[in-house]
Design a protein around this motif. Structure first.
Motif, PDB file in Angstrom:
ATOM      1  N   GLY A  83      18.510   2.632   5.008  1.00 25.44           N
ATOM      2  CA  GLY A  83      18.608   1.108   4.860  1.00 25.44           C
ATOM      3  C   GLY A  83      17.390   0.324   4.254  1.00 25.44           C
ATOM      4  N   PHE A  84      16.677   1.396   3.446  1.00 25.76           N
ATOM      5  CA  PHE A  84      15.225   0.749   2.819  1.00 25.76           C
ATOM      6  C   PHE A  84      15.340   1.441   1.511  1.00 25.76           C
ATOM      7  CE2 PHE A  84      14.089   4.160   5.588  1.00 25.76           C
ATOM      8  CZ  PHE A  84      13.182   5.120   4.477  1.00 25.76           C
ATOM      9  N   TYR A  85      14.357   0.737   0.503  1.00 27.40           N
ATOM     10  CA  TYR A  85      13.827   1.443  -0.594  1.00 27.40           C
ATOM     11  C   TYR A  85      12.365   1.783  -0.259  1.00 27.40           C
ATOM     12  CZ  TYR A  85      18.137  -0.490  -2.895  1.00 27.40           C
ATOM     13  OH  TYR A  85      19.440  -0.819  -3.166  1.00 27.40           O
ATOM     14  N   LEU A  86      11.944   2.671  -1.049  1.00 31.35           N
ATOM     15  CA  LEU A  86      10.475   3.260  -0.723  1.00 31.35           C
ATOM     16  C   LEU A  86       9.656   3.202  -2.086  1.00 31.35           C
ATOM     17  CD1 LEU A  86       8.867   4.821   1.526  1.00 31.35           C
ATOM     18  CD2 LEU A  86       9.582   6.882   0.375  1.00 31.35           C
ATOM     19  N   PHE A  87       8.390   2.692  -1.883  1.00 29.01           N
ATOM     20  CA  PHE A  87       7.343   2.778  -2.462  1.00 29.01           C
ATOM     21  C   PHE A  87       6.364   4.114  -1.982  1.00 29.01           C
ATOM     22  CE2 PHE A  87       2.942   2.692  -3.732  1.00 29.01           C
ATOM     23  CZ  PHE A  87       3.182   2.732  -5.369  1.00 29.01           C
ATOM     24  N   LEU A  88       6.028   5.106  -2.744  1.00 26.01           N
ATOM     25  CA  LEU A  88       5.347   6.151  -2.295  1.00 26.01           C
ATOM     26  C   LEU A  88       4.181   6.508  -3.319  1.00 26.01           C
ATOM     27  CD1 LEU A  88       4.739   8.182  -0.135  1.00 26.01           C
ATOM     28  CD2 LEU A  88       6.403   9.724  -1.269  1.00 26.01           C
ATOM     29  N   GLY A  89       2.914   6.369  -3.040  1.00 27.82           N
ATOM     30  CA  GLY A  89       1.999   6.805  -3.628  1.00 27.82           C
ATOM     31  C   GLY A  89       0.383   6.252  -3.454  1.00 27.82           C
ATOM     32  N   ARG A  90      -0.219   5.759  -4.412  1.00 33.50           N
ATOM     33  CA  ARG A  90      -1.781   5.327  -4.193  1.00 33.50           C
ATOM     34  C   ARG A  90      -1.668   3.777  -4.361  1.00 33.50           C
ATOM     35  NH1 ARG A  90      -6.257   5.491  -7.366  1.00 33.50           N
ATOM     36  NH2 ARG A  90      -5.145   6.241  -9.202  1.00 33.50           N
ATOM     37  N   MET A  91      -2.371   3.165  -3.491  1.00 32.00           N
ATOM     38  CA  MET A  91      -2.728   1.815  -3.393  1.00 32.00           C
ATOM     39  C   MET A  91      -3.436   1.437  -4.635  1.00 32.00           C
ATOM     40  SD  MET A  91      -1.685  -0.889  -1.849  1.00 32.00           S
ATOM     41  CE  MET A  91      -1.070  -0.338  -0.258  1.00 32.00           C
ATOM     42  N   ILE A  93       6.320   0.524   1.894  1.00 31.06           N
ATOM     43  CA  ILE A  93       5.194   0.773   1.195  1.00 31.06           C
ATOM     44  C   ILE A  93       4.176   1.942   1.760  1.00 31.06           C
ATOM     45  CG2 ILE A  93       3.219   0.217  -0.038  1.00 31.06           C
ATOM     46  CD1 ILE A  93       4.367  -2.698  -0.169  1.00 31.06           C
ATOM     47  N   ALA A  94       4.382   3.280   1.419  1.00 34.35           N
ATOM     48  CA  ALA A  94       3.622   4.257   2.060  1.00 34.35           C
ATOM     49  C   ALA A  94       2.731   4.739   1.005  1.00 34.35           C
ATOM     50  CB  ALA A  94       4.537   5.560   2.415  1.00 34.35           C
ATOM     51  N   ALA A  95       1.606   4.187   1.162  1.00 34.91           N
ATOM     52  CA  ALA A  95       0.332   4.600   0.228  1.00 34.91           C
ATOM     53  C   ALA A  95      -0.794   4.838   0.732  1.00 34.91           C
ATOM     54  CB  ALA A  95       0.271   3.378  -0.648  1.00 34.91           C
ATOM     55  N   LYS A  96      -1.643   5.745  -0.116  1.00 32.90           N
ATOM     56  CA  LYS A  96      -2.929   6.082   0.209  1.00 32.90           C
ATOM     57  C   LYS A  96      -3.838   5.024   0.034  1.00 32.90           C
ATOM     58  CE  LYS A  96      -6.819   8.659  -2.026  1.00 32.90           C
ATOM     59  NZ  LYS A  96      -7.202   7.516  -2.615  1.00 32.90           N
ATOM     60  N   MET A  97      -4.820   4.698   0.976  1.00 35.43           N
ATOM     61  CA  MET A  97      -5.550   3.687   1.049  1.00 35.43           C
ATOM     62  C   MET A  97      -6.835   3.913   1.691  1.00 35.43           C
ATOM     63  SD  MET A  97      -5.085  -0.566   1.822  1.00 35.43           S
ATOM     64  CE  MET A  97      -4.968  -0.131   3.660  1.00 35.43           C
ATOM     65  N   ARG A  98      -7.797   4.573   0.796  1.00 32.42           N
ATOM     66  CA  ARG A  98      -9.028   4.919   1.607  1.00 32.42           C
ATOM     67  C   ARG A  98     -10.198   4.484   0.608  1.00 32.42           C
ATOM     68  NH1 ARG A  98      -8.158  10.971   0.961  1.00 32.42           N
ATOM     69  NH2 ARG A  98      -6.017  10.698   1.049  1.00 32.42           N
ATOM     70  N   ALA A  99     -10.074   4.515  -0.418  1.00 30.59           N
ATOM     71  CA  ALA A  99     -11.222   3.934  -1.314  1.00 30.59           C
ATOM     72  C   ALA A  99     -11.463   2.644  -1.304  1.00 30.59           C
ATOM     73  CB  ALA A  99     -11.121   4.252  -2.772  1.00 30.59           C
ATOM     74  N   PRO A 100     -12.621   2.126  -1.561  1.00 26.98           N
ATOM     75  CA  PRO A 100     -12.800   0.553  -1.260  1.00 26.98           C
ATOM     76  C   PRO A 100     -12.079  -0.150  -2.483  1.00 26.98           C
ATOM     77  CG  PRO A 100     -14.927   1.683  -1.399  1.00 26.98           C
ATOM     78  CD  PRO A 100     -13.953   2.708  -1.487  1.00 26.98           C
TER      79      PRO A 100
END
Length: 382
Positions: free
Chosen positions: A169-177, A199-206
């Protein structure tokens, strides 16, 4: 064949979470070993790819990405290990490796450009092409004045990405922020369509955290939610449960691994016809190539009409790990055959003219393109 792979020192192989070239190297090394060849991977000590591994640096250094001295020291260690191991051919995934290899080995060298041919990279790969075979990862990621030897799309192991029914029941964004990946655009599209977006995203860099705080966080609602970074089986499960992958890229992406991972799960892809996207998404069959946000909003309501089995079949037939492995093995075999012929030519020349000094320039050291580059298939955006 005895095939050595050289990975960059920035991330382990495979990466513990988000990763690009490291994911590809892991799949390639595993697949080549499974095909019955001997494989050695020079990487960092915290890698876990199940092949013979060598390293000088115990841990990957993601905070030092792009540091020339760090990579060159790693490359020097790599070619010492390659020599000691007795490789027949080396596939180098670093930037400085092919240039260094020219000074220390005569064995065939393959190098893959995992990104676009920017102005600086064009200079680097044009020089590398003098002695190495250049692999590009899509038709979009080529440069006219660089002799690309093969275009080999990335692959995915469908057994690691079970087909889902899109029941979440959802759409997905998958990647890097980041802006290039279109995270903000994905949120705006979902809000305009009134659909649920994860929104599933890598978010580590400043820079990634700053982008999130200013561009994405203000758009979050009870329907548009940020769930953090996902990997492994959790990523495959999420992809399979999504109605579609919302992937409004804002740059000519050389290749989008997430798109073929989505297709392997039976999940259609909505994206823009930029970079390699038209080579991956078959418009109106495995997704939609949209021209703007308004068109993508409209298409969200049509994804249920697409056959998820067709998406899965595209990944199995066109973007499988086995196909990627087979194409690389074909390239390696052809380069080794050429090297053997050159060695035989040198030997015959020495026998014919024993008193003449044979120079490398008599036979050349460059690796000309193997076969012709084919044009991408007809379709929207090409």
């Amino acid at each position: 064949m005895r095939i050595a792979y050289v990975a960059a020192p920035w991330l382990p192989v495979p990466p513990p979470a988000y990763g690009g070239s490291e994911v590809v190297i892991d799949r390639l090394a595993r697949g080549v070993k499974q095909a019955g060849h001997e494989v050695m991977l020079f990487t960092t000590g915290d890698s876990s790819c199940p092949v013979d591994r060598r390293w000088t640096r115990p841990d990957a250094v993601p905070d030092l990405i792009g540091e020339v001295g760090v990579e060159l020291a790693h490359v020097i260690g790599a070619y010492a290990a390659v020599r000691d191991w007795g490789a027949d051919i080396v596939h180098d995934h670093t930037l400085s490796g092919p240039a260094y290899a020219r000074t220390v080995t005569t064995m065939p060298v393959v190098t893959t450009n995992h990104g676009p041919f920017t102005e600086d990279l064009t200079v680097i790969y044009r020089d590398a092409a003098k002695s190495a075979a250049i692999v590009a990862i899509s038709h979009a990621a080529t440069a006219g004045n660089i002799p690309v030897t093969r275009i080999i799309h990335h692959g995915v192991d469908p057994t690691q990405y079970p087909m889902g029914e899109g029941q979440g029941g959802f759409y997905l964004f998958l990647g890097r922020m980041c802006a290039d990946k279109g995270v903000r655009e994905a949120a705006l599209i979902a809000l305009a369509a009134g659909v649920r977006l994860l929104i599933a995203a890598k978010m580590r860099a400043p820079s990634e955290r700053a982008y999130f705080e200013t561009q994405v966080k203000p758009l979050l609602t009870n329907k548009v939610q940020f769930i953090g970074e996902v990997a492994g089986p959790a990523k495959a499960e999420l992809l399979g449960a999504a109605a579609a992958l919302l992937n409004p890229i804002c740059w000519p992406e050389p290749f989008g691994l997430v798109m073929i991972e989505a297709l392997a799960c039976g999940t259609p892809v909505l994206t823009y016809p930029l970079g390699s996207a038209p080579e991956i998404v078959d418009h109106n069959k495995t997704g939609f190539l949209c021209q703007n946000e308004a068109q993508m909003v409209a298409r969200l309501g049509e994804v249920s009409q697409l056959d998820r089995r067709t998406c899965r079949r595209a990944a199995q037939e066109r973007f499988s790990q086995q196909r990627m492995v087979d194409e690389h093995l074909s390239l390696y075999a052809e380069l080794l055959t050429r090297a053997a012929h050159r060695a035989a030519d040198v030997e015959r020349a020495v026998i014919a003219e024993p008193h003449r000094r044979i120079m490398a320039t008599d036979f050349g050291t460059s690796i000309p393109p193997v076969g012709r580059l084919t044009s991408p298939p007809n379709g929207v955006g090409r």
